[in-house]
Design an enzyme around this catalytic site. Structure first.
Site, short mmCIF file in Angstrom:
data_model
loop_
_atom_site.label_atom_id
_atom_site.label_comp_id
_atom_site.label_asym_id
_atom_site.label_seq_id
_atom_site.Cartn_x
_atom_site.Cartn_y
_atom_site.Cartn_z
N CYS A 94 0.83 -1.22 0.00
CA CYS A 94 0.00 0.00 0.00
C CYS A 94 0.85 1.26 0.00
O CYS A 94 0.32 2.36 -0.15
CB CYS A 94 -0.94 0.01 1.21
SG CYS A 94 -1.86 -1.50 1.38
N HIS A 99 -9.28 3.50 -1.38
CA HIS A 99 -7.92 3.01 -1.21
C HIS A 99 -7.53 2.02 -2.31
O HIS A 99 -7.42 0.82 -2.08
CB HIS A 99 -7.80 2.37 0.19
CG HIS A 99 -6.44 1.92 0.57
ND1 HIS A 99 -5.28 2.41 -0.01
CD2 HIS A 99 -6.02 1.01 1.51
CE1 HIS A 99 -4.22 1.81 0.54
NE2 HIS A 99 -4.64 0.96 1.45
N1 COA Z 1 -16.69 1.40 4.37
C1 COA Z 1 -17.98 1.79 4.27
N2 COA Z 1 -18.91 1.18 3.51
C2 COA Z 1 -18.48 0.14 2.79
C3 COA Z 1 -17.16 -0.34 2.83
C4 COA Z 1 -16.24 0.35 3.65
N3 COA Z 1 -14.97 -0.04 3.74
N4 COA Z 1 -17.05 -1.40 2.01
C5 COA Z 1 -18.27 -1.61 1.47
N5 COA Z 1 -19.13 -0.68 1.94
C6 COA Z 1 -20.56 -0.57 1.67
C7 COA Z 1 -20.94 -0.77 0.23
O1 COA Z 1 -21.01 0.46 -0.45
C8 COA Z 1 -22.31 -1.41 0.36
O2 COA Z 1 -23.25 -0.40 0.68
P1 COA Z 1 -24.79 -0.47 0.13
O3 COA Z 1 -25.36 -1.73 0.71
O4 COA Z 1 -25.40 0.78 0.67
O5 COA Z 1 -24.67 -0.51 -1.35
C9 COA Z 1 -22.18 -2.29 1.59
O6 COA Z 1 -21.15 -1.66 2.39
C10 COA Z 1 -21.77 -3.72 1.28
O7 COA Z 1 -20.69 -3.70 0.34
P2 COA Z 1 -19.83 -4.98 0.03
O8 COA Z 1 -18.93 -4.64 -1.13
O9 COA Z 1 -20.71 -6.17 -0.08
O10 COA Z 1 -18.93 -5.09 1.35
P3 COA Z 1 -18.04 -6.30 1.77
O11 COA Z 1 -18.58 -6.84 3.04
O12 COA Z 1 -17.84 -7.23 0.63
O13 COA Z 1 -16.61 -5.57 2.06
C11 COA Z 1 -14.99 -4.91 3.67
C12 COA Z 1 -16.43 -4.77 3.20
C13 COA Z 1 -14.78 -4.01 4.88
C14 COA Z 1 -14.66 -6.35 4.04
C15 COA Z 1 -14.04 -4.45 2.50
O14 COA Z 1 -14.32 -3.10 2.18
C16 COA Z 1 -12.58 -4.57 2.88
O15 COA Z 1 -12.01 -5.66 2.82
N6 COA Z 1 -11.91 -3.47 3.26
C17 COA Z 1 -10.51 -3.49 3.67
C18 COA Z 1 -9.61 -3.36 2.48
C19 COA Z 1 -8.18 -3.50 2.88
O16 COA Z 1 -7.83 -4.33 3.71
N7 COA Z 1 -7.29 -2.73 2.25
C20 COA Z 1 -5.88 -2.78 2.52
C21 COA Z 1 -5.59 -2.10 3.79
S1 COA Z 1 -3.93 -2.23 4.30
#
Ligand code: COA
Length: 421
Positions: free
Chosen positions: A95, A368
């Protein structure tokens, strides 16, 4: 051998910056996103940019290999930007790829090798399902000792958050306030993936009414954040709104030797400090509640720039999870160890507070796309320092700003300090 203070061999100036919108774009590939970012940069070079003047390209990219099944992307980007046959190099530090690409650009100009360098960052993540993205990101942890033990990135940062809470008495509510603040900044950024929590609450209420479902009765944003149905735990204490999203996006920055900067603009931004450090994998570290590489990279950048943490007016820090922003504000010396969570909760880091942090919305709300994030931070300081940030412009002058970009859990950190003279 005695160490000496590190300094740049000659001055480096930032004379243009641009980014694509960050988000999930099924209809765009990473090349198209890069072209979008570059076209915006071209518009932002006040006196115009002749592409023939660009001598080298550095591209921050975390994992096009696994996300897109495409390696060797730097020459492809050079081709799509019309820059072949200049030297084009991909830089990978998870990252922190974008921040390290920036540092490579700075070093290339400071050494005297090149006068005009394009630094870019790009990632295309959102075409894959979440479980696949989670596996790919986990490959940036230690795949011998961490990933097989079940650690994902939310899990690794949850361990850091738990250690921080145990050591300093912080609460999940402190982290929630960081998320609320960054989403409210993101709401004012047209390039951001997500808007404010209050707007989201309104749309959820409207959606429930439309579908004839029970209508939520949240009193305020904190009430929404505490609601496990609206903000479920991903890896305790990190909930959905503590995590940065899965994103696509690209960003660019144009660096030139200081002595030719005025050929491009009368308002160059000078890069006066650059620091980078590394650390062991998380399971081998003495402390889980701070990021040592960030402390070292910050120290190197401050010493090079000849400034102190208190002199920095605004900072874009690596808030891949809300705990990461809290630790960053301590590692960079803005707040004393253990005080970052309380300072965030008390509003010190809001856009109109004494130390605005992540005015762009940060990784949390802006998005991100991992390889692009470090360069996206540069786009924000460029806009804020030149008073071009529109409705999210901070209400004070910004002579000094800082960017802080972390790879994985802190195996890498790159810090840069920017000055408007
Ligand atoms: N913050 C806020 N809302 C989020 C979100 C986040 N990080 N990720 C998804 N959403 C929202 C979507 O817009 C969707 O909203 P809606 O129902 O109103 O349309 C809902 O949450 C579900 O989205 P979905 O894509 O199914 O979520 P998910 O459960 O598959 O993924 C996480 C959510 C948190 C697991 C994913 O965003 C993630 O893995 N984030 C971390 C990424 C990471 O680790 N990056 C590297 C860092 S070092």
């Amino acid at each position: 051998m005695p160490t000496r203070k590190r300094k740049l061999g000659r001055g480096v100036a930032l004379v243009g910056a641009g980014m694509s919108k960050f988000g999930a774009f099924k209809d765009k590939n990473s090349r198209e996103l890069m072209v979008e970012a570059y076209q915006e940069l071209q518009k932002n070079v006040d006196k115009g940019l002749n592409p023939k003047d660009i001598q080298a390209l550095y591209e921050g990219n975390g994992s096009s290999d696994l996300f897109e099944n495409q390696i060797h992307t730097a020459p492809i980007m050079a081709s799509w930007l019309g820059l072949v046959p200049i030297a084009a190099t991909r830089v990978e530090d998870a990252c922190a790829s974008g921040g390290v690409a920036l540092r490579q650009g700075v070093i290339a100009i400071a050494s005297g090798l090149y006068d005009v360098v394009l630094v870019t960052g790009v990632e295309k993540m959102a075409d894959l399902p979440t479980d696949k993205v989670t596996d790919i990101l986990a490959a940036a942890s230690d795949v011998v000792y961490e990933a097989p033990a079940g650690f994902t990135f939310p899990g690794l940062y949850a361990a850091m958050a738990t250690a921080y809470m145990a050591k300093y008495g912080a609460t999940p509510e402190d982290f929630m306030r960081v998320g609320i603040k960054n989403h409210s900044n993101g709401a004012l950024n047209p390039k951001a993936q997500f808007g404010s929590i209050s707007d989201l609450m309104k749309s959820r209420v409207a959606r429930a009414k439309e579908k004839g479902q029970p209508v939520p009765t949240w009193k305020d944003e904190m009430d929404f954040m505490r609601d496990p149905a609206a903000n479920p735990v991903v890896a305790w204490p990190m909930r959905l709104f503590d995590c940065s999203p899965i994103s696509d996006g690209a960003a660019c920055a144009l660096l030139v030797a200081e002595d030719i900067a005025r050929n491009f603009t009368d308002e160059p931004i000078h890069i006066i400090g650059s620091g980078q450090a590394s650390d062991h994998a998380l399971h081998e570290r003495a402390s889980l509640s701070s990021v040592y590489a960030a402390q070292l990279a910050g120290r190197e950048a401050y010493e090079m720039a000849g400034v102190k943490p208190a002199d920095i007016r605004i900072a874009e820090v690596h808030d891949c999870f809300t705990i990461a922003e809290v630790m960053a504000t301590e590692d960079l010396g803005f707040f004393a160890p253990g005080k970052g969570a309380a300072c965030a909760s008390e509003g010190y880091t809001k856009r109109d507070g004494p130390k605005p942090i992540n005015t762009s919305g940060g990784l949390k709300s802006k998005g991100h796309p991992v390889g692009a994030s470090g360069v996206g931070q540069v786009v924000e300081v460029w806009s804020q320092m030149r008073k071009k940030a529109g409705p999210r412009q901070v209400p004070v002058d910004v002579p000094l700003a800082l960017t802080h970009n972390v790879g994985a859990t802190g195996g890498t950190c790159a810090v840069h300090i920017f000055e408007r003279r």
